[in-house]
Enzyme design. Structure first.
Site, mmCIF file in Angstrom:
data_model
loop_
_atom_site.group_PDB
_atom_site.id
_atom_site.type_symbol
_atom_site.label_atom_id
_atom_site.label_comp_id
_atom_site.label_asym_id
_atom_site.label_seq_id
_atom_site.Cartn_x
_atom_site.Cartn_y
_atom_site.Cartn_z
ATOM 1 N N ARG A 211 73.529 -111.230 -20.282
ATOM 2 C CA ARG A 211 73.853 -110.490 -19.056
ATOM 3 C C ARG A 211 74.950 -109.460 -19.358
ATOM 4 O O ARG A 211 74.897 -108.319 -18.902
ATOM 5 C CB ARG A 211 74.298 -111.458 -17.951
ATOM 6 C CG ARG A 211 73.140 -112.260 -17.361
ATOM 7 C CD ARG A 211 73.558 -113.040 -16.124
ATOM 8 N NE ARG A 211 74.305 -114.250 -16.421
ATOM 9 C CZ ARG A 211 73.782 -115.471 -16.527
ATOM 10 N NH1 ARG A 211 72.493 -115.660 -16.340
ATOM 11 N NH2 ARG A 211 74.547 -116.514 -16.790
ATOM 12 N N PHE A 227 61.967 -111.748 -12.658
ATOM 13 C CA PHE A 227 62.343 -113.170 -12.677
ATOM 14 C C PHE A 227 63.872 -113.252 -12.523
ATOM 15 O O PHE A 227 64.570 -113.781 -13.383
ATOM 16 C CB PHE A 227 61.905 -113.866 -13.969
ATOM 17 C CG PHE A 227 60.437 -113.717 -14.286
ATOM 18 C CD1 PHE A 227 59.493 -114.525 -13.657
ATOM 19 C CD2 PHE A 227 59.988 -112.774 -15.197
ATOM 20 C CE1 PHE A 227 58.138 -114.401 -13.953
ATOM 21 C CE2 PHE A 227 58.635 -112.633 -15.498
ATOM 22 C CZ PHE A 227 57.701 -113.449 -14.879
ATOM 23 N N SER A 250 60.251 -114.994 -7.110
ATOM 24 C CA SER A 250 59.342 -115.635 -6.155
ATOM 25 C C SER A 250 60.044 -116.645 -5.246
ATOM 26 O O SER A 250 59.487 -117.057 -4.237
ATOM 27 C CB SER A 250 58.195 -116.322 -6.912
ATOM 28 O OG SER A 250 58.737 -117.256 -7.808
ATOM 29 N N ASP A 296 62.760 -112.012 -17.933
ATOM 30 C CA ASP A 296 63.296 -113.329 -18.328
ATOM 31 C C ASP A 296 62.506 -114.427 -17.617
ATOM 32 O O ASP A 296 63.006 -115.090 -16.708
ATOM 33 C CB ASP A 296 64.792 -113.392 -17.942
ATOM 34 C CG ASP A 296 65.443 -114.694 -18.379
ATOM 35 O OD1 ASP A 296 64.911 -115.356 -19.284
ATOM 36 O OD2 ASP A 296 66.493 -115.046 -17.802
ATOM 37 N N CYS A 336 62.050 -118.626 -23.235
ATOM 38 C CA CYS A 336 62.942 -119.801 -23.309
ATOM 39 C C CYS A 336 62.175 -121.039 -23.749
ATOM 40 O O CYS A 336 62.622 -122.156 -23.508
ATOM 41 C CB CYS A 336 63.643 -120.019 -21.979
ATOM 42 S SG CYS A 336 62.507 -120.337 -20.633
HETATM 43 N N1 SAH Z 1 67.387 -114.161 -15.458
HETATM 44 C C1 SAH Z 1 67.791 -115.219 -14.574
HETATM 45 C C2 SAH Z 1 67.073 -116.522 -14.857
HETATM 46 C C3 SAH Z 1 65.571 -116.444 -14.715
HETATM 47 S S1 SAH Z 1 64.791 -117.989 -14.663
HETATM 48 C C4 SAH Z 1 69.324 -115.369 -14.648
HETATM 49 O O1 SAH Z 1 69.961 -114.705 -15.475
HETATM 50 O O2 SAH Z 1 69.878 -116.134 -13.858
HETATM 51 C C5 SAH Z 1 63.193 -117.604 -14.164
HETATM 52 C C6 SAH Z 1 63.025 -117.285 -12.680
HETATM 53 O O3 SAH Z 1 61.666 -116.865 -12.465
HETATM 54 C C7 SAH Z 1 63.230 -118.442 -11.707
HETATM 55 O O4 SAH Z 1 64.179 -118.071 -10.759
HETATM 56 C C8 SAH Z 1 61.863 -118.665 -11.035
HETATM 57 O O5 SAH Z 1 61.972 -118.983 -9.639
HETATM 58 C C9 SAH Z 1 61.235 -117.316 -11.193
HETATM 59 N N2 SAH Z 1 59.765 -117.278 -11.237
HETATM 60 C C10 SAH Z 1 58.932 -118.140 -11.849
HETATM 61 N N3 SAH Z 1 57.664 -117.697 -11.787
HETATM 62 C C11 SAH Z 1 57.699 -116.508 -11.124
HETATM 63 C C12 SAH Z 1 56.703 -115.552 -10.776
HETATM 64 N N4 SAH Z 1 55.431 -115.725 -11.114
HETATM 65 N N5 SAH Z 1 57.091 -114.439 -10.124
HETATM 66 C C13 SAH Z 1 58.406 -114.253 -9.783
HETATM 67 N N6 SAH Z 1 59.382 -115.122 -10.107
HETATM 68 C C14 SAH Z 1 59.032 -116.227 -10.769
#
Ligand code: SAH
Length: 392
Positions: A211, A227, A250, A296, A336
């Site tokens: 970040r 995400f 989402s 991510d 991850c």
């Molecule tokens: N980059 C973030 C962490 C991401 S974790 C940080 O720094 O805090 C992945 C995220 O993707 C989760 O919040 C999950 O709810 C979301 N997610 C999972 N599948 C998804 C989809 N198909 N579309 C949108 N979001 C999604």
């Protein structure tokens, strides 16, 4: 606690001799009777050479997880020593203006199955295995002594608990109940963390350094954060001068917290949008382009049998994301899943670049920060990888 014994099959002692902390069920020849899941066990080679001591769970593919490779007592003093070592590391390297970090990282701190995360004045813990669960009270008492805090909260809601024969549990173990949202500082920014209903223990601590990296290249940029969870990358980008950010996620509760995070950092402006959508759908219908796209996703690969299918998923989402990057822009893409190793991940991005017909240069390769250390004898512990790519 009494310990029992097991003998390995001939030739199966090698990983333990190089301090790999796992024994798979197929490596075991004989095991004493009269044990229950989580009991201590001494592991010997076929010719009865001592190899290590750990705890077992016959229900798990990883039947024994090793705690030590010398024949030493496993007791309160042992755990206190290991926890002190883990805390010392954090005291030495924690960035200033940061009070959220991982204090104990399972195998990375030679304590398989134990996760301890610090969120300001609270600790959030996970006992991922039957072996660690047995030591819960002892471990909580050690933590309270070694890291004075307001409360120790358990966030054991992972499905993997069931594989270990354990029930899920989310609740207070000691001290005071944490508030509904815990306020934390990360590299001088402020975030709200929902330790009860958030993901993992509440925050993706493992992306802290990334970040920071993204913040550092965001000035004057239009940023798409896919995400986004509670807006981590977007808040950094906005704070560092991004002209626009779009956070796609989402989960509505995550987006609600993201909004509070923007607000808390004085960034709640129309230039910073939050979109509740499926990232796959969003990227397919989006016509806009961005200077910087962050990708991510959650793990697409939970076992080694899913590697091919997950590889296709990662390639597809990266191909869609590349189409949204302006010429001369940047894609920061992550995986991850520990089953997708860094070389394979790079190959997948290579495939996406080729199909997109874009020229890519890797500017940086990222992993988890120091508070998620990788035990060199346990390469499976390296799960997070990211590629920062310039896109022509
Ligand atoms: N980059 C973030 C962490 C991401 S974790 C940080 O720094 O805090 C992945 C995220 O993707 C989760 O919040 C999950 O709810 C979301 N997610 C999972 N599948 C998804 C989809 N198909 N579309 C949108 N979001 C999604």
């Amino acid at each position: 606690m009494k310990s029992i014994r097991c003998l390995l099959k001939k030739g199966k002692e090698k990983p333990l001799q190089s301090q790999h902390p796992w024994v798979f069920s197929g490596a075991i020849d004989q095991i004493d009777e009269g044990f229950e899941a989580g009991d201590l066990i001494k592991v010997y080679s076929h010719d009865e050479q001592f190899l290590g001591i750990g705890y077992l769970n016959p229900a798990s593919q990883i039947t024994v997880r090793l705690l030590a490779f010398q024949d030493i007592p496993i007791d309160e003093a042992f755990f206190a020593g290991r926890i002190r070592e883990a805390l010392e590391l954090r005291k030495r390297f924690l960035p200033v203006d940061t009070d959220a970090c991982r204090l104990v990282h399972s195998e990375g701190d030679f304590l398989p199955g134990l996760i301890v995360d610090r969120y300001g004045e609270y600790l959030v813990v996970q006992f991922l295995t039957a072996g660690m669960e047995k030591w819960k009270e002892t471990l909580v008492a050690i933590l309270q002594k070694e890291w004075p805090c307001k409360g120790v909260f358990e966030k054991d809601d992972a499905d993997t608990r069931a594989l270990e024969g354990l029930k899920t549990h989310v609740g207070l173990l000691a001290g005071e109940e944490p508030p509904q949202l815990v306020e934390v500082r990360e590299n001088g920014l402020t975030f709200w963390v929902d330790v009860r209903f958030g993901h993992k223990t509440g925050f993706y601590l493992d992306q802290r350094d990334s970040r920071q990296l993204i913040g550092g290249i965001s000035r004057g940029k239009k940023v798409l954060n896919c995400f986004s969870y509670t807006g981590g990358f977007s808040v950094y980008a906005a704070r560092c001068g991004a002209t626009e950010t779009v956070s796609v996620e989402s989960s509505q509760p995550a987006l609600d917290t993201a909004k509070l995070n923007f607000e808390k950092n004085g960034l709640l402006q129309p230039a910073h949008q939050m979109v509740k959508d499926d990232v796959f759908q969003y990227l397919r219908s989006c016509q806009d382009t961005f200077d910087l796209v962050v990708l991510d996703p959650p793990s697409f690969c939970k076992s080694k049998h899913q590697v091919d299918q997950a590889g296709r998923g990662y390639k597809d989402i990266n191909l869609c994301a590349l189409k949204r990057v302006r010429a001369g822009g940047v894609l920061y893409t992550c995986s991850c899943s520990s089953f997708i190793d860094p070389a394979l991940f790079q190959k997948i991005i290579f495939g996406a670049a080729k199909d997109a017909g874009r020229r890519l240069r890797i500017l940086a390769k990222t992993s988890h920060p120091f508070d998620h250390p990788i035990n060199i004898y346990h390469p499976e512990g390296e799960y997070l990888k990211g590629l920062l790519c310039e896109v022509e």
